[in-house]
Scaffold this active site. Structure first.
Site, mmCIF file in Angstrom:
data_model
loop_
_atom_site.group_PDB
_atom_site.id
_atom_site.type_symbol
_atom_site.label_atom_id
_atom_site.label_comp_id
_atom_site.label_asym_id
_atom_site.label_seq_id
_atom_site.Cartn_x
_atom_site.Cartn_y
_atom_site.Cartn_z
ATOM 1 N N HIS A 1 35.508 -13.196 -34.274
ATOM 2 C CA HIS A 1 36.730 -13.949 -34.569
ATOM 3 C C HIS A 1 36.789 -14.520 -35.980
ATOM 4 O O HIS A 1 37.870 -14.827 -36.478
ATOM 5 C CB HIS A 1 36.898 -15.090 -33.557
ATOM 6 N N HIS B 1 31.026 -21.094 -41.358
ATOM 7 C CA HIS B 1 31.642 -19.849 -40.884
ATOM 8 C C HIS B 1 30.728 -18.664 -41.179
ATOM 9 O O HIS B 1 30.944 -17.901 -42.119
ATOM 10 C CB HIS B 1 33.024 -19.659 -41.525
ATOM 11 N N ASN B 2 29.708 -18.530 -40.366
ATOM 12 C CA ASN B 2 28.727 -17.465 -40.526
ATOM 13 C C ASN B 2 28.418 -16.859 -39.154
ATOM 14 O O ASN B 2 29.045 -17.215 -38.145
ATOM 15 C CB ASN B 2 27.461 -18.003 -41.202
ATOM 16 N N LEU C 1 25.952 -17.283 -37.215
ATOM 17 C CA LEU C 1 25.418 -18.239 -36.249
ATOM 18 C C LEU C 1 26.558 -18.941 -35.512
ATOM 19 O O LEU C 1 26.486 -19.164 -34.299
ATOM 20 C CB LEU C 1 24.522 -19.254 -36.959
#
Length: 419
Positions: free
Chosen positions: A195, A155-156, A158
């Site tokens: 998001h 969850h970054n 990228l």
């Protein structure tokens, strides 16, 4: 917050999370005995310098994307012409499903999300349509980039760039492309980019059982998604990106943005899936109606968020390993502080193949089967479903091999062939 013997004080799980907008600051065990005030000031100074340098990079990148390479002695050259040429070439193919976001991340020097968003907003003419100020836009995108936790395996920023690229592919579907308004497209791209902003790298059950302040704030309901939305709204207001628009329009954009981001809550999967099926079964979707277009944007964002198993194997496998690494890190934290280990977070019991097979079977397949029906099906949908089945077969082969290794006392028989 953390007592001397390393036990986690309940209600203060935030000390495990990095400092971001709305999160508790990170307390490093190595500096617990140092002057706290001095540490805060130093951290603030570092963030200020990083933000200024990042802003210079974004401004420089925007000039490069327009073909205006600065030549002055004070110009900040981040990438050589060879890499810039490759990044520009990749952007010309950004609408293809085999787009390699990992390569694009390297070619943009770690700023794939910012570069991609600038390009897509320009492709759709949204900068001109909404009269967006480029300085404010770059500031906003820089804040979004900075508020993703780079130390998260999955969850970054990228991941956000990958979801944004997938969303762009879905917005180009013939069933949608001609009917979406500029506001629809703007909301879809913005929601995809932001998001998961400020995601702490742990899931909602972890926040709830450790008494995190976000769980209390959002009453244990869509905790992370609510935080992503409110953080994005805060950055929109702080950057002033939409400050020139009428108040009613700004409020509508913020509310619709929240509706899209909240739809990514995996616990609401059955709710959205059943509504989607009902619409398709009764052929009741009318994309000339704004509420129906918004619903399809919600579904498209949900698809983009979990589309990794529908990518080519060399890309899909990397995402699978990243998300499982993040799960395992949470499990290690839970073990360290004598908490019950969350499902899928025990590396000794939950293998990558088994996690992926379950994820594909229960989440991805049902959703994309309905998306395929919606697109009637399109060439892209055919491609995604074919890749999904190939990747599932490959993971089943890896799972079988792992079982044989366990039965055979851990003998390594080599890798399973890629599909």
């Amino acid at each position: 917050l953390l007592v001397a013997d390393g036990i986690l004080a309940r209600g203060h799980a935030g000390v495990l999370l990095a400092e971001r907008r709305g999160s508790y600051p990170l307390i490093d065990l190595r500096i617990l005995n140092t002057n706290v005030q001095q540490g805060v000031l130093e951290a603030g100074s570092r963030r200020s310098v990083k933000r200024q340098l990042s802003f210079q990079r974004y401004c420089h990148a925007s000039r490069l994307l327009r073909g205006q390479v600065p030549r002055g002695p004070g110009s900040l050259h981040l990438l050589d012409h060879h890499y810039l040429g490759q990044a520009t070439h990749m952007l010309s193919k950004v609408g293809t499903w085999n787009f390699d976001i990992f390569l694009f991340e390297r070619l943009t020097n770690g700023y794939s999300l910012v570069t991609l968003m600038c390009h897509l907003l320009n492709v759709y003419g949204l900068i001109q349509h909404f009269h967006l100020d480029m300085v404010k836009l770059l500031r906003f995108l820089g804040m979004v980039q900075d508020d993703y936790h780079s130390h998260n395996p999955y969850h970054n920023a990228l991941h956000a760039a990958d979801v944004t690229q997938a969303m762009y592919c879905y917005l180009k579907e013939s069933k949608l492309a001609e009917l979406l308004s500029p506001t629809d497209v703007f909301l879809g791209l913005l929601a995809a980019a932001a998001h998961d902003v400020d995601h702490p790298g742990v899931n909602q059950p972890f926040l709830i059982k450790t008494g995190h302040h976000l769980a209390s704030l959002y009453q244990n309901t869509s905790v992370l998604e609510s935080h992503h939305w409110r953080s994005t709204v805060g950055m929109l207001r702080e950057s002033g990106l939409l400050s020139h628009l009428p108040l009613c329009m700004r409020q509508d954009i913020e509310q619709q943005l929240g509706s899209l981001i909240l739809a990514t809550d995996i616990s609401r999967q059955n709710e959205f899936l059943s509504t989607f099926r009902e619409h398709l079964n009764h052929q009741s979707l009318d994309l000339h109606q704004a509420p129906h277009r918004h619903f399809i944007l919600q579904i498209a964002l949900k698809c983009a968020d979990v589309c990794n198993p529908c990518r080519e194997w060399n890309l899909s496998r990397q995402w699978s390993e990243r998300v499982c690494e993040e799960f395992y890190r949470q499990g290690d934290i839970e073990k360290k502080f004598a908490l019950e280990v969350s499902p899928l977070c025990n590396q000794q019991e939950d293998s990558v193949p088994s996690i992926q097979i379950g994820f594909i079977s229960h989440i991805v397949e049902p959703l994309f089967e309905e998306w395929c029906r919606f697109t009637e099906p399109s060439p892209l949908s055919h491609t995604m479903m074919d890749l999904l089945q190939q990747n599932k077969t490959c993971w089943m082969g890896h799972a079988h091999l792992k079982e044989e290794e366990v039965d055979g006392g851990g003998e390594n028989r080599g890798p399973v062939a890629n599909p």
